[in-house]
Enzyme design. Sequence first.
Site, short mmCIF file in Angstrom:
data_model
loop_
_atom_site.label_atom_id
_atom_site.label_comp_id
_atom_site.label_asym_id
_atom_site.label_seq_id
_atom_site.Cartn_x
_atom_site.Cartn_y
_atom_site.Cartn_z
N CYS A 4 0.80 -1.22 0.00
CA CYS A 4 0.00 0.00 0.00
C CYS A 4 0.83 1.27 0.00
O CYS A 4 0.28 2.37 -0.04
CB CYS A 4 -0.95 -0.01 1.20
SG CYS A 4 -1.97 -1.49 1.23
N HIS B 155 -2.40 7.63 6.42
CA HIS B 155 -2.71 6.36 5.76
C HIS B 155 -4.10 5.90 6.21
O HIS B 155 -4.89 5.44 5.40
CB HIS B 155 -1.64 5.32 6.09
CG HIS B 155 -1.75 4.05 5.33
ND1 HIS B 155 -1.75 4.01 3.95
CD2 HIS B 155 -1.87 2.77 5.74
CE1 HIS B 155 -1.86 2.76 3.55
NE2 HIS B 155 -1.94 1.98 4.61
N GLU C 37 -0.33 4.90 13.80
CA GLU C 37 -0.06 6.10 13.02
C GLU C 37 -0.45 7.37 13.76
O GLU C 37 0.27 8.38 13.73
CB GLU C 37 -0.78 6.05 11.67
CG GLU C 37 -0.45 7.25 10.79
CD GLU C 37 -1.13 7.25 9.44
OE1 GLU C 37 -0.74 8.06 8.58
OE2 GLU C 37 -2.07 6.45 9.24
N LYS D 198 -9.55 8.05 3.16
CA LYS D 198 -10.03 6.68 2.93
C LYS D 198 -11.40 6.46 3.54
O LYS D 198 -12.10 5.52 3.19
CB LYS D 198 -9.04 5.66 3.49
CG LYS D 198 -7.75 5.51 2.69
CD LYS D 198 -6.90 4.37 3.23
CE LYS D 198 -5.60 4.23 2.48
NZ LYS D 198 -4.64 5.33 2.77
N HIS E 63 -9.80 2.13 0.31
CA HIS E 63 -8.38 1.84 0.19
C HIS E 63 -8.07 1.25 -1.18
O HIS E 63 -8.41 0.11 -1.48
CB HIS E 63 -7.98 0.85 1.29
CG HIS E 63 -6.51 0.73 1.50
ND1 HIS E 63 -5.58 1.28 0.65
CD2 HIS E 63 -5.79 0.11 2.48
CE1 HIS E 63 -4.37 1.01 1.08
NE2 HIS E 63 -4.47 0.29 2.20
N PHE F 201 1.87 -3.52 3.91
CA PHE F 201 2.20 -4.82 4.50
C PHE F 201 3.69 -5.09 4.28
O PHE F 201 4.25 -4.79 3.23
CB PHE F 201 1.39 -5.93 3.84
CG PHE F 201 -0.05 -6.03 4.30
CD1 PHE F 201 -0.58 -5.14 5.22
CD2 PHE F 201 -0.87 -7.04 3.80
CE1 PHE F 201 -1.89 -5.25 5.64
CE2 PHE F 201 -2.19 -7.15 4.22
CZ PHE F 201 -2.71 -6.25 5.14
#
Length: 416
Positions: free
Chosen positions: A165, A305, A316, A339, A344, A404
């Site tokens: 991502c 994110h 985060e 998002k 996403h 990831f």
Amino acid sequence: MTKRRVVITGLGAVTPYGVGVEKFWESLKAGKSGIATSELIDIEKHVVHISGEVKGFNPEDYMDAKEAKKMDRFIQFAMVAADEAVKDAKLETLDGIDPYKVGVIVSSAAGGYKTFEENHIRIIEKGPNKCSPFTIPMMIVNMPSGRISMKYGFKGINKVVVSACATGSHSIGDAFRSIQYGDADIMVAGGAEATICDVGIGAFSAARTLSKRNDEPQKASRPYDKDRDGFVMSEGAGILVLEEYEHAKKRGAKIYAEIVGYGQTGDAYDVVAPAPDGSGAIKAMEFALNDAGLKASEVQYVNTHGTSTGLGDKAESHAVATLFGDKDANPNLFVSSTKSMHGHMLGATGAAEAIVCIKALNDNVVPPTINLDNQDEEVANLNYVPHKAVNAELKVALSNSFGFGGQNASLVFKEV
């Protein structure tokens, strides 16, 4: 060696709101969700019925039908978004421009999932000889870069970056570096993704990462909210044209913003979960700010994110609070996760959110985090801009993307 300045001269997007940057941006400013019940999969076979699909997308509206059939959907998205960005930058022809100084880094985290899926079924049912001869060029992740270069005659740097991502942001960052150090004068960069298929939805569902709020699609993506239950899979593409500042000025190009910083780190922690202390995220943001020659206090907006997962949101948010200060210490900092509206887009999401940051700087508008009805007490105390966009004077914006494998990227944009 003095690093060269890099600006943004073109934007293109395909998102759950349709084709075009303005559709995307106006929808976000209005706090509109692009999430709905999926039409690309048989929802009766899945536990997750919702996604951010590009509804009604017909590639033949934008390209030759025969060519479209040789492209997976993610490549089609990339070509359409690139066309908007290239035209926006007025680069349809390269009169007086060295083609070997124009490059492309348009990447994908997953590539042609649907093509792989369909041809695997064909092989199982009818045998290996029935596999489409176009399977490989439809499936592999480097094909958007290749096809974009072929269409426009861009003969410079041509590659992709695959980092889950963080893919879109790494692609933009690497393009930025290429221009800074003189390897290119212009770069077309971004990401594209189309994973709403049985493999994509089924695999992420099995990993228990997706929201199952099937009865309320538009309320399913809930970053920082106590009642979130996972992220919402989306699809699309975001493409930016990056250009050396003097080169852009010389040809009279429209300049949206300047990209001034790029930071990248690895968590070295887990294949899926982020480092709980947010150390990798903090360092990525620190490196980006140092690269830009800016202090944390000079940033007004952070596009997080913010996927709507418990571990990710907590890590985060505390990383942002550690570096920039919480709402009490730094009341001038706005933080939001778009998002919550567009879902996403995996490898495309960093590029789409870079566009969000640039448009926010242009319009002095901070897009909201919708569905933040009951803020999780375990996330940091930040101004997440709940529900509605706010007007604010913005000079500098930072965008985060984390993938990831613990792969982190941060980009810093500045008004010109």
